[in-house]
Write a protein that holds these residues in place. Structure first.
Motif, PDB file in Angstrom:
ATOM      1  N   VAL A  26      42.640  41.834  57.301  1.00  0.00           N
ATOM      2  CA  VAL A  26      42.702  41.042  56.191  1.00  0.00           C
ATOM      3  C   VAL A  26      41.837  41.513  55.016  1.00  0.00           C
ATOM      4  O   VAL A  26      40.114  41.618  55.593  1.00  0.00           O
ATOM      5  N   TYR A  27      41.770  41.912  53.927  1.00  0.00           N
ATOM      6  CA  TYR A  27      41.115  42.604  52.756  1.00  0.00           C
ATOM      7  C   TYR A  27      41.157  41.678  51.561  1.00  0.00           C
ATOM      8  O   TYR A  27      42.386  41.068  51.547  1.00  0.00           O
ATOM      9  N   VAL A  28      40.201  41.858  50.863  1.00  0.00           N
ATOM     10  CA  VAL A  28      40.119  41.291  49.678  1.00  0.00           C
ATOM     11  C   VAL A  28      39.842  42.423  48.487  1.00  0.00           C
ATOM     12  O   VAL A  28      38.839  42.921  48.649  1.00  0.00           O
ATOM     13  N   ASP A  29      40.679  42.510  47.564  1.00  0.00           N
ATOM     14  CA  ASP A  29      40.513  43.299  46.279  1.00  0.00           C
ATOM     15  C   ASP A  29      39.955  42.439  45.433  1.00  0.00           C
ATOM     16  O   ASP A  29      40.881  41.741  44.642  1.00  0.00           O
ATOM     17  N   GLY A  30      38.668  42.276  45.320  1.00  0.00           N
ATOM     18  CA  GLY A  30      37.909  41.240  44.333  1.00  0.00           C
ATOM     19  C   GLY A  30      38.176  41.275  42.766  1.00  0.00           C
ATOM     20  O   GLY A  30      37.926  40.585  42.157  1.00  0.00           O
ATOM     21  N   LEU A  51      46.331  41.382  52.061  1.00  0.00           N
ATOM     22  CA  LEU A  51      45.613  41.944  51.166  1.00  0.00           C
ATOM     23  C   LEU A  51      45.616  40.719  50.208  1.00  0.00           C
ATOM     24  O   LEU A  51      46.580  40.341  49.511  1.00  0.00           O
ATOM     25  N   VAL A  52      44.369  40.039  49.854  1.00  0.00           N
ATOM     26  CA  VAL A  52      44.274  39.216  48.769  1.00  0.00           C
ATOM     27  C   VAL A  52      43.754  39.754  47.617  1.00  0.00           C
ATOM     28  O   VAL A  52      42.510  40.235  47.704  1.00  0.00           O
ATOM     29  N   ALA A  53      44.571  39.691  46.318  1.00  0.00           N
ATOM     30  CA  ALA A  53      43.932  40.349  45.175  1.00  0.00           C
ATOM     31  C   ALA A  53      43.215  39.211  43.896  1.00  0.00           C
ATOM     32  O   ALA A  53      44.173  38.277  44.205  1.00  0.00           O
ATOM     33  N   PHE A  74      50.908  40.648  50.296  1.00  0.00           N
ATOM     34  CA  PHE A  74      50.131  40.596  49.329  1.00  0.00           C
ATOM     35  C   PHE A  74      50.277  39.353  48.603  1.00  0.00           C
ATOM     36  O   PHE A  74      50.979  38.595  48.639  1.00  0.00           O
ATOM     37  N   LYS A  75      48.893  38.997  48.532  1.00  0.00           N
ATOM     38  CA  LYS A  75      48.655  37.616  47.495  1.00  0.00           C
ATOM     39  C   LYS A  75      47.738  37.772  46.244  1.00  0.00           C
ATOM     40  O   LYS A  75      46.883  38.672  46.428  1.00  0.00           O
ATOM     41  N   ILE A  76      48.182  37.222  45.121  1.00  0.00           N
ATOM     42  CA  ILE A  76      47.260  37.298  44.065  1.00  0.00           C
ATOM     43  C   ILE A  76      46.556  35.963  43.465  1.00  0.00           C
ATOM     44  O   ILE A  76      47.395  34.965  43.683  1.00  0.00           O
ATOM     45  N   TRP A  77      45.142  35.800  43.531  1.00  0.00           N
ATOM     46  CA  TRP A  77      44.798  34.326  43.096  1.00  0.00           C
ATOM     47  C   TRP A  77      43.845  34.809  41.683  1.00  0.00           C
ATOM     48  O   TRP A  77      43.215  35.605  41.653  1.00  0.00           O
ATOM     49  N   GLN A  78      44.008  33.746  40.859  1.00  0.00           N
ATOM     50  CA  GLN A  78      43.211  33.889  39.524  1.00  0.00           C
ATOM     51  C   GLN A  78      42.009  33.301  39.670  1.00  0.00           C
ATOM     52  O   GLN A  78      41.910  31.967  39.767  1.00  0.00           O
TER      53      GLN A  78
END
Length: 310
Positions: A26-30, A51-53, A74-78
């Motif tokens: 599990v990775y986070v692209d901050g 991957l959480v971006a 893939f998940k995107i979070w604002q």
């Protein structure tokens, strides 16, 4: 026909390689930006990887939704990367991760879209917010901040040696008219600066400082680095790409501090595990190659630093 704004990802292969990716991890692209690092990370993940971006910018969020629609990995979070633990919680993922990547640069679309107000080279509203819906714009802050506060921000965040002169000029100018555009502010700064650095626009340092202030960038970086200590798994990697000396010093000092065993008085009985620092450094600061800088001049000031959780 609208212009297509292209973003070239800095240190793409180097940063993703530095994460030492586990295909099921599990990775986070901050800082998603325009998704260069995210796409490269996804290439190394299998169906069980995640991957959480994260990004503040609504246009980056929309790009991510379009580019990775239907990809269950893939998940995107604002929001801000400082809050990545909250993102993991809201997305139903475990609180520990295998890697955190932070690319602290401003994306090319942000710089190239005049209406965003990031660039002194283009006429636009003086905004500078990563998320235009939150907080004060650069114009609002400059119109209400004390002269002393403006000078301090320019000095601390921009290392601008003429910070007092510029702050004085801003306060004087705003008394008679609103400082509303990028070119208006850049011209005001140019007139206030008595000496110029060869090859550098006199507004460069001030625009950097104001952008950092408006977006709370150094506060976010400090909080994000601290959170990484708690949420990285053993063997997990922290990789940070910075673009100016303030950021790089923060990252370097953080990593060194937490990769150095504590100094204790001689003869003090203590277990070895208590002396083990939480991080180990992975290599030295890495700069872009000459070939990369030749293709993408905005990469010239980048530095990649990497640490591993012990």
């Amino acid at each position: 026909m609208s212009k297509v704004l292209v973003h070239t990802t800095v240190l793409l292969n180097e940063a993703v390689t530095a994460l030492h990716i586990n295909s099921k991890g599990v990775y986070v692209d901050g800082t998603y930006g325009r998704g260069g690092h995210a796409a490269k990370i996804l290439e190394s993940l299998d169906v069980d990887g995640r991957l959480v971006a994260i990004d503040k910018d609504p246009s980056a969020i929309q790009h991510a939704l379009t580019a990775h629609q239907g990809d269950p990995r893939f998940k995107i979070w604002q929001g801000s990367f400082r809050d990545f633990p909250q993102a993991l919680l809201e997305l139903g993922l475990a609180p520990t991760i295998d890697g955190l990547l932070l690319d602290l640069g401003v994306s090319s679309p942000q710089l190239d879209e005049a209406e965003r107000g990031f660039s002194f080279m283009r006429e636009g509203a003086l905004d500078m917010r990563m998320n235009p819906a939150l907080g004060l714009s650069a114009q609002q802050w400059l119109m209400q901040a004390d002269e002393k506060d403006i000078a301090q921000v320019l000095w601390l965040y921009g290392e601008e040696r003429f910070s007092r002169q510029i702050a004085r000029a801003i306060v004087k100018a705003r008394a008679s008219e609103s400082i509303a555009t990028t070119v208006q502010l850049a011209d005001l700064i140019a007139k206030a600066v008595p000496k110029r650095e060869p090859g550098k626009n006199p507004a460069t340092r001030s625009f950097q400082a104001i952008r950092i202030k408006v977006n709370q960038e150094l506060d976010d970086l400090e909080a994000g680095l601290k959170a990484s200590l708690k949420h990285l798994k053993s063997g997990g990697r922290l990789a940070v790409i910075s673009f100016h000396s303030l950021e790089d010093r923060m990252v370097k000092h953080f990593m060194r501090e937490h990769a150095t065993p504590p100094r204790l008085p001689k003869g003090l009985p203590i277990q070895a595990i208590a002396m083990t620092p939480p991080l180990r450094l992975v290599g030295k600061g890495l700069r872009p190659s000459e070939a990369e800088v030749e293709v993408n001049v905005r990469a010239r000031s980048a530095t990649l630093r990497v640490a591993e959780k012990i």
